[in-house]
Design an enzyme around this catalytic site. Structure first.
Site, mmCIF file in Angstrom:
data_model
loop_
_atom_site.group_PDB
_atom_site.id
_atom_site.type_symbol
_atom_site.label_atom_id
_atom_site.label_comp_id
_atom_site.label_asym_id
_atom_site.label_seq_id
_atom_site.Cartn_x
_atom_site.Cartn_y
_atom_site.Cartn_z
ATOM 1 N N ASN A 105 11.408 -2.968 -25.360
ATOM 2 C CA ASN A 105 10.566 -1.898 -25.934
ATOM 3 C C ASN A 105 10.493 -0.656 -25.058
ATOM 4 O OD1 ASN A 105 9.071 -3.431 -24.137
ATOM 5 N ND2 ASN A 105 7.141 -3.037 -25.182
ATOM 6 N N GLU B 231 4.164 -10.150 -16.918
ATOM 7 C CA GLU B 231 3.609 -9.110 -17.789
ATOM 8 C C GLU B 231 3.907 -9.550 -19.216
ATOM 9 O OE1 GLU B 231 1.887 -6.620 -16.817
ATOM 10 O OE2 GLU B 231 2.572 -5.940 -14.854
ATOM 11 N N CYS C 46 3.238 -3.596 -25.506
ATOM 12 C CA CYS C 46 2.391 -4.737 -25.139
ATOM 13 C C CYS C 46 0.917 -4.337 -25.128
ATOM 14 C CB CYS C 46 2.796 -5.253 -23.773
ATOM 15 S SG CYS C 46 2.850 -3.946 -22.546
ATOM 16 N N GLU D 115 1.624 -4.206 -11.712
ATOM 17 C CA GLU D 115 2.687 -3.256 -11.441
ATOM 18 C C GLU D 115 2.081 -1.860 -11.447
ATOM 19 O OE1 GLU D 115 5.642 -4.991 -14.497
ATOM 20 O OE2 GLU D 115 6.795 -4.545 -12.677
HETATM 21 P P1 NAD Z 1 11.233 -12.184 -24.810
HETATM 22 O O1 NAD Z 1 10.344 -13.040 -24.014
HETATM 23 O O2 NAD Z 1 11.933 -12.755 -25.964
HETATM 24 O O3 NAD Z 1 12.375 -11.542 -23.880
HETATM 25 C C1 NAD Z 1 12.075 -10.808 -22.721
HETATM 26 C C2 NAD Z 1 13.240 -10.920 -21.761
HETATM 27 O O4 NAD Z 1 13.332 -12.281 -21.340
HETATM 28 C C3 NAD Z 1 14.597 -10.556 -22.344
HETATM 29 O O5 NAD Z 1 15.357 -9.866 -21.379
HETATM 30 C C4 NAD Z 1 15.209 -11.926 -22.611
HETATM 31 O O6 NAD Z 1 16.615 -11.913 -22.619
HETATM 32 C C5 NAD Z 1 14.687 -12.702 -21.433
HETATM 33 N N1 NAD Z 1 14.710 -14.160 -21.602
HETATM 34 C C6 NAD Z 1 14.660 -14.893 -22.745
HETATM 35 N N2 NAD Z 1 14.715 -16.211 -22.463
HETATM 36 C C7 NAD Z 1 14.782 -16.323 -21.113
HETATM 37 C C8 NAD Z 1 14.855 -17.430 -20.214
HETATM 38 N N3 NAD Z 1 14.863 -18.690 -20.662
HETATM 39 N N4 NAD Z 1 14.906 -17.176 -18.908
HETATM 40 C C9 NAD Z 1 14.872 -15.910 -18.435
HETATM 41 N N5 NAD Z 1 14.845 -14.817 -19.231
HETATM 42 C C10 NAD Z 1 14.784 -15.022 -20.557
HETATM 43 O O7 NAD Z 1 10.333 -10.942 -25.219
HETATM 44 P P2 NAD Z 1 10.720 -9.769 -26.202
HETATM 45 O O8 NAD Z 1 10.534 -10.234 -27.589
HETATM 46 O O9 NAD Z 1 12.038 -9.198 -25.824
HETATM 47 O O10 NAD Z 1 9.602 -8.695 -25.817
HETATM 48 C C11 NAD Z 1 8.422 -8.582 -26.504
HETATM 49 C C12 NAD Z 1 7.305 -9.232 -25.731
HETATM 50 O O11 NAD Z 1 7.189 -8.637 -24.446
HETATM 51 C C13 NAD Z 1 5.951 -9.022 -26.378
HETATM 52 O O12 NAD Z 1 5.223 -10.208 -26.335
HETATM 53 C C14 NAD Z 1 5.306 -7.960 -25.516
HETATM 54 O O13 NAD Z 1 3.911 -7.946 -25.544
HETATM 55 C C15 NAD Z 1 5.840 -8.289 -24.179
HETATM 56 N N6 NAD Z 1 5.770 -7.118 -23.300
HETATM 57 C C16 NAD Z 1 4.831 -7.110 -22.306
HETATM 58 C C17 NAD Z 1 4.691 -5.995 -21.484
HETATM 59 C C18 NAD Z 1 3.666 -5.959 -20.387
HETATM 60 O O14 NAD Z 1 3.766 -5.110 -19.495
HETATM 61 N N7 NAD Z 1 2.658 -6.809 -20.382
HETATM 62 C C19 NAD Z 1 5.529 -4.899 -21.672
HETATM 63 C C20 NAD Z 1 6.467 -4.944 -22.699
HETATM 64 C C21 NAD Z 1 6.581 -6.071 -23.495
#
Ligand code: NAD
Length: 494
Positions: free
Chosen positions: A166, A264, A298, A475
């Site tokens: 995002n 996060e 998020c 962060e």
């Molecule tokens: P996701 O968890 O599907 O993926 C995030 C990242 O993790 C990607 O790079 C993905 O390839 C990687 N990943 C997936 N499986 C993994 C594994 N087994 N081991 C290591 N890495 C792995 O999340 P998403 O759908 O891409 O992102 C949306 C989510 O992220 C939402 O829940 C959102 O709230 C959260 N988010 C949080 C923040 C914050 O700062 N708190 C910021 C942005 C997004």
């Protein structure tokens, strides 16, 4: 090439030339060991516009080895030199903002204006942590005359950064900039739908003077490239940004190595509007709290918790503003861009359909759609679900799209209970003219950051992070360096 020329070339060819194609390891682009590749989509047209290396454990192993060697150089590099490199990275990012923003908009689906914001925010992060690099001092401790004692702030070592789609640039830089300032090296795994800017930023850092091997990028899927990275015992800290489900898996994966972790995760943040608040300010604040970046934030204000007396006038304005939003291809810079993927569009549709079946009142929107100009792409109408109960799934679950849930309250205690009534605790906004109400609520709301009368107030100078299922660690701000340093106590008998 000017931005306009870049954009018209893209729409004419359906491709951008000069996109990075391979992993970035040891200061250069290298193909995946398997030779396998993945495609990247333009969400605004639902078409492929590029491909990139599909990494596996072998590539990750090379990248971590490179980061181990890079750490040996960088930890011994003078803090003032680290500072100069990060400042130069910021300068290069600003100089190349057009190219970075066009790629970011195309890869993620966000509007060009939002992509510029992401790039400029990343440049600010490099500048901010450049300023910290030469100020990471320890302290002198008084043990009396028989000893001399002091502490050092040492870099933790090789760090891993798992980044979502995002905010691909700024989420990456808010992790690597403080890590580099502290003297750590890094291996980055960007999201599989937004791989390009991470590769571009890594290459830019080399031009800024960073030694080869200090920042490495492996592209690919979470299971194939992310999982081997986080469980590599040579990694001493993992900064993970993404979903709760994946975050819990990462926590389990790092446990055997006792690796440090920043999580996060998701959010379901409330914008709480009291009866004395200005209705227009609340409507405008709530509009952009949820519809910025098509709700894929998020910390989006995805719940409007509003006093009964203000409900009708705010909702009337809000519905009118939401239905007037122009959405379309990100590069045409509308008010709202595309969703990042077809899969994500389907997930949002599912949430809204289930709400419809439960009998929830949908004040506007509610449908997956396409770019009105072309009939293509993955979009979702700005949607408002009214008068939801505290236990409604549309209140309890993160939807991560342009869908606002409204909750009505009668007094401050109820407002607080609703605001704190989910398993998330990331951000909160409070709208009131009464400073005492604002301060009482700000103290009692469970969240990492609270704003008053401007939902998006704040900046990279402030710490950012969540509590409960929104994660842990901070962060941004000076707190953002803490995860990448550890204290060592040194005592000398005199
Ligand atoms: P996701 O968890 O599907 O993926 C995030 C990242 O993790 C990607 O790079 C993905 O390839 C990687 N990943 C997936 N499986 C993994 C594994 N087994 N081991 C290591 N890495 C792995 O999340 P998403 O759908 O891409 O992102 C949306 C989510 O992220 C939402 O829940 C959102 O709230 C959260 N988010 C949080 C923040 C914050 O700062 N708190 C910021 C942005 C997004």
């Amino acid at each position: 090439m000017s931005v306009d020329a870049l954009i018209s070339t893209y729409f004419a060819n359906g491709r951008l030339s000069d996109l990075p194609r391979d992993h970035f390891i040891d200061g250069r682009f290298v193909p995946a060991e398997t030779g396998n590749r993945m495609e990247s989509f333009d969400p605004g047209r639902a078409t492929v516009f590029g491909d990139f290396a599909a990494g596996t454990a072998v590539d990750v192993d090379r990248a971590v080895s490179s980061a181990v060697a890079g750490f040996a150089i960088w930890r011994d590099t003078a803090p003032a030199t680290r500072c100069a490199v990060l400042m130069e990275a910021a300068r290069l990012m600003r100089a190349e903002a057009d190219w970075l923003a066009v790629v970011e908009s195309l890869d993620s689906g966000k509007t060009l204006a939002e992509a510029y914001g992401d790039v400029q925010g990343s440049a600010r992060l490099f500048e901010y942590y450049a300023g910290a690099a030469d100020k990471l001092d320890g302290r002198s401790v008084n043990l009396g005359n028989d000893n001399a004692a002091f502490t050092l702030r040492e870099p933790v070592g090789v760090t891993a950064h798992i980044v979502p789609w995002n905010y691909p640039s700024s989420t990456l830089v808010r992790g690597i900039a403080p890590a580099l300032a502290a003297g750590c090296s890094a291996v980055v795994k960007p999201a599989e739908t937004t791989p390009y800017t991470a590769l571009m930023i890594a290459e830019l850092l080399i031009r800024a003077g960073l030694p080869a091997g200090v920042v490495n990028v492996v592209t690919g899927t979470g299971p194939e490239a992310g999982a081997p990275l986080v469980r590599d015992p040579r990694v001493r800290h993992v900064t993970f940004t993404g979903s709760v489900q994946t975050g819990v898996g990462v926590m389990q994966a790092v446990a055997p190595n006792v690796t440090g972790l920043t999580l996060e995760l998701g959010g379901k943040s409330p914008l709480v509007a009291f009866a004395d608040a200005d209705a227009e300010k609340v409507a405008e604040g709530a509009l952009w709290a949820i519809f910025s970046n098509a709700g894929q934030i998020c910390s989006a204000g995805s719940r409007l918790v509003i006093h009964r007396d203000l409900h009708a006038q705010v909702l009337e304005r809000l519905v009118q503003k939401a239905t007037a939003l122009r959405f379309g291809h990100g590069l045409h810079n509308p008010d709202m861009g595309a969703l990042n993927s077809e899969r994500h569009q389907a997930a949002i549709s599912g949430h809204v359909e289930r709400a419809r079946i439960r009998g929830v009142e949908i004040l506007c929107g509610g449908q997956a759609t396409t770019d009105p100009a072309t009939g293509k792409g993955w979009f979702f109408e700005p949607t408002i679900l009214d008068a939801l109960s505290a236990d409604d799934p549309a209140i309890q679950q993160e939807i991560f799209g342009p869908v606002l849930g409204v909750q009505v309250f009668d007094d401050e205690d109820e407002a607080l209970a609703l605001a704190n009534g989910t398993e998330f605790a990331l951000a909160a906004g409070i709208y009131t003219k009464d400073i005492s109400t604002a301060l009482r609520m700000a103290r009692r709301i469970d969240a990492g950051q609270v704003t008053v009368n401007d939902y998006w107030a704040g900046g990279i100078e402030l710490p950012f992070g969540g509590n409960r299922k929104s994660g842990f660690g901070r962060e941004k701000g000076l707190e953002g360096v803490d995860a990448y340093t550890r204290a060592k106590a040194i005592t000398l008998a005199v």
